[in-house]
Design an enzyme around this catalytic site. Structure first.
Site, PDB file in Angstrom:
ATOM      1  N   SER A  56       0.829  -1.202   0.000  1.00  0.00           N
ATOM      2  CA  SER A  56       0.000   0.000   0.000  1.00  0.00           C
ATOM      3  C   SER A  56       0.867   1.257   0.000  1.00  0.00           C
ATOM      4  CB  SER A  56      -0.912   0.014   1.233  1.00  0.00           C
ATOM      5  OG  SER A  56      -1.701  -1.144   1.265  1.00  0.00           O
TER       6      SER A  56
HETATM    7  N1  SAH Z   1      -0.675  -4.180   3.968  1.00  0.00           N
HETATM    8  C1  SAH Z   1      -0.152  -4.939   2.871  1.00  0.00           C
HETATM    9  C2  SAH Z   1      -1.227  -4.956   1.794  1.00  0.00           C
HETATM   10  C3  SAH Z   1      -0.996  -5.973   0.734  1.00  0.00           C
HETATM   11  S1  SAH Z   1      -2.267  -6.013  -0.499  1.00  0.00           S
HETATM   12  C4  SAH Z   1       1.089  -4.245   2.358  1.00  0.00           C
HETATM   13  O1  SAH Z   1       1.114  -3.006   2.379  1.00  0.00           O
HETATM   14  O2  SAH Z   1       2.034  -4.899   1.918  1.00  0.00           O
HETATM   15  C5  SAH Z   1      -3.483  -7.018   0.295  1.00  0.00           C
HETATM   16  C6  SAH Z   1      -3.101  -8.449   0.510  1.00  0.00           C
HETATM   17  O3  SAH Z   1      -4.267  -9.149   0.964  1.00  0.00           O
HETATM   18  C7  SAH Z   1      -2.655  -9.189  -0.744  1.00  0.00           C
HETATM   19  O4  SAH Z   1      -1.330  -9.626  -0.578  1.00  0.00           O
HETATM   20  C8  SAH Z   1      -3.636 -10.372  -0.863  1.00  0.00           C
HETATM   21  O5  SAH Z   1      -3.015 -11.555  -1.324  1.00  0.00           O
HETATM   22  C9  SAH Z   1      -4.161 -10.502   0.554  1.00  0.00           C
HETATM   23  N2  SAH Z   1      -5.480 -11.123   0.722  1.00  0.00           N
HETATM   24  C10 SAH Z   1      -6.600 -10.913  -0.020  1.00  0.00           C
HETATM   25  N3  SAH Z   1      -7.635 -11.640   0.460  1.00  0.00           N
HETATM   26  C11 SAH Z   1      -7.161 -12.320   1.544  1.00  0.00           C
HETATM   27  C12 SAH Z   1      -7.757 -13.213   2.473  1.00  0.00           C
HETATM   28  N4  SAH Z   1      -9.045 -13.560   2.385  1.00  0.00           N
HETATM   29  N5  SAH Z   1      -6.990 -13.726   3.476  1.00  0.00           N
HETATM   30  C13 SAH Z   1      -5.668 -13.377   3.568  1.00  0.00           C
HETATM   31  N6  SAH Z   1      -5.054 -12.533   2.718  1.00  0.00           N
HETATM   32  C14 SAH Z   1      -5.783 -12.000   1.721  1.00  0.00           C
END
Ligand code: SAH
Length: 223
Positions: A56
């Site tokens: 993000s």
């Molecule tokens: N805060 C993280 C955001 C990553 S993007 C950062 O800044 O690095 C959001 C993430 O949520 C993705 O990597 C995706 O694979 C994960 N995601 C989506 N649905 C999910 C679920 N049901 N359970 C666990 N992870 C999930």
């Protein structure tokens, strides 16, 4: 890193000095793909981290941390859903101190491996001490979710749910707070603050429009 944080403080995104300090201790450079030039690492924008996912933008990390800050006190238990690069899990680990625990969960095993490598480079003490964990699994899978050691004082969800997931609300302690983007996939969503009152009732506040990757159910886990 320093000027990025200073800018966000000026814009009012980071009001808490504790959040600014914790963000300073966890350098974003360890969480973006290797070879990313500095001017991109420290720009206020999301960056791809593989598997169609992104780390993000710093201002989103900052806003969510600021909203959760009073709940990220020393000794708190925290859940970070969609831990992705591991950045936010690590910063929250800094905030909850030695007696706190942060569980980061990520549906893509490969990203969990990357995030473990990232945190090991940025702040190895967080993993060695067991203060934070980075686990592969789907947060909407009930049996996985129930095995995470909840309920939690604070829950951060880093992916957008079409509707507020009841199972996650159940994992919130009375008096706890969750920050979660809710709304249609591929469009703007609303960042919601969900407070569970001491009597178990829930109060929801809509904060701002945001754009997140989707929070997927176990059946669509490959997306
Ligand atoms: N805060 C993280 C955001 C990553 S993007 C950062 O800044 O690095 C959001 C993430 O949520 C993705 O990597 C995706 O694979 C994960 N995601 C989506 N649905 C999910 C679920 N049901 N359970 C666990 N992870 C999930």
């Amino acid at each position: 890193m320093e000027s990025l944080i200073a800018d966000m403080q000026q814009e009012g995104r980071v009001r808490s000095g504790r959040v600014a300090d914790a963000m300073r201790r966890i350098d974003r450079k360890h969480f973006v793909p290797p070879g990313t030039p500095d001017h991109m690492t420290y720009t206020d924008a999301p960056l791809p981290i593989g598997l169609s996912q992104t780390i993000s933008a710093p201002h989103m990390h900052a806003s969510c941390l600021d909203l959760l800050e009073p709940w990220l006190r020393p000794g708190a238990t925290v859940l970070d859903v969609g831990s992705g690069s591991g950045y936010l899990t690590a910063v929250m680990g800094e905030l909850v101190g030695e007696s706190g625990r942060v569980a980061g969960v990520e549906k893509h095993r490969e990203l969990t491996e990357h995030s473990t490598r990232n945190v090991t480079a940025a702040a190895p003490h967080l993993l060695k001490s067991g203060r934070i964990s980075l686990q592969a699994g789907n947060a909407l899978d009930d049996s996985f979710l129930q095995g995470l050691g909840g309920p939690f004082d604070a829950i951060h969800v880093g992916a957008a749910a079409e509707r507020l997931p009841k199972a996650l609300v159940q994992q919130l302690k009375r008096g706890g707070r969750m920050v979660i983007p809710v709304g249609p996939q591929g469009d703007y969503q609303v960042l919601q603050v969900v407070d569970k009152n001491p009597d178990g009732g829930v109060r929801i506040e809509d904060l701002m429009y945001v754009r997140y990757v989707p929070l997927t159910r176990p059946a669509e886990a490959g997306q």
